[in-house]
Design a protein around this motif. Structure first.
Motif, PDB file in Angstrom:
ATOM      1  N   GLU A  47       0.832  -1.213   0.000  1.00 40.55           N
ATOM      2  CA  GLU A  47       0.000   0.000   0.000  1.00 40.55           C
ATOM      3  C   GLU A  47       0.861   1.255   0.000  1.00 40.55           C
ATOM      4  O   GLU A  47       0.580   2.211  -0.725  1.00 40.55           O
ATOM      5  CB  GLU A  47      -0.939  -0.002   1.213  1.00 40.55           C
ATOM      6  CG  GLU A  47      -2.065  -1.001   1.104  1.00 40.55           C
ATOM      7  CD  GLU A  47      -2.972  -1.029   2.333  1.00 40.55           C
ATOM      8  OE1 GLU A  47      -4.154  -1.335   2.156  1.00 40.55           O
ATOM      9  OE2 GLU A  47      -2.486  -0.751   3.464  1.00 40.55           O
ATOM     10  N   LYS A  53      -4.933   1.228  -1.777  1.00 42.43           N
ATOM     11  CA  LYS A  53      -5.598   0.712  -0.571  1.00 42.43           C
ATOM     12  C   LYS A  53      -6.138  -0.677  -0.887  1.00 42.43           C
ATOM     13  O   LYS A  53      -6.893  -0.855  -1.835  1.00 42.43           O
ATOM     14  CB  LYS A  53      -6.741   1.652  -0.165  1.00 42.43           C
ATOM     15  CG  LYS A  53      -7.579   1.146   0.990  1.00 42.43           C
ATOM     16  CD  LYS A  53      -6.830   1.244   2.303  1.00 42.43           C
ATOM     17  CE  LYS A  53      -7.710   0.822   3.463  1.00 42.43           C
ATOM     18  NZ  LYS A  53      -7.258  -0.392   4.106  1.00 42.43           N
ATOM     19  N   LYS A  75      -5.561  -2.473  -8.974  1.00 46.32           N
ATOM     20  CA  LYS A  75      -5.646  -1.230  -8.193  1.00 46.32           C
ATOM     21  C   LYS A  75      -4.951  -0.073  -8.914  1.00 46.32           C
ATOM     22  O   LYS A  75      -5.458   1.049  -8.927  1.00 46.32           O
ATOM     23  CB  LYS A  75      -5.011  -1.430  -6.808  1.00 46.32           C
ATOM     24  CG  LYS A  75      -5.758  -2.381  -5.917  1.00 46.32           C
ATOM     25  CD  LYS A  75      -6.994  -1.718  -5.393  1.00 46.32           C
ATOM     26  CE  LYS A  75      -7.677  -2.576  -4.355  1.00 46.32           C
ATOM     27  NZ  LYS A  75      -8.824  -1.883  -3.780  1.00 46.32           N
TER      28      LYS A  75
END
Length: 86
Positions: A47, A53, A75
């Motif tokens: 992260e 996240k 992500k």
């Protein structure tokens, strides 16, 4: 960032946390001896490094290098799409 470079960065990150010299593609994190604390440390490092996240419900999919890589790519692509939309 090239996808192979990303995968190697993740491999290096996991190797550093587990203190193992090699992280084979097919090995699960459990087989590598990654316990829940190391798992939390790994996710936190990912992260921080990639400014993403990882949600709690996604942690179950975090089983090996390939699944970690797939999640990070997903992500980062979403982050990029959101940035482009702004």
């Amino acid at each position: 960032m090239a996808k192979e470079t990303l995968k190697e960065q993740l491999r290096d990150l996991v190797a550093e946390i587990t203190e193992k010299d090699e992280i084979p593609d097919g090995a699960t994190f459990k087989e590598l001896g990654i316990d829940s604390m190391m798992g939390v440390e790994t996710v936190a490092a990912i992260e921080r490094q990639y400014q993403i996240k990882v949600d709690d419900d996604e942690l179950a999919d975090f089983r090996d290098l390939a699944s970690a890589y797939a999640l990070v790519v997903k992500k980062l692509e979403a982050k990029s799409a959101n940035a482009a939309a702004e």
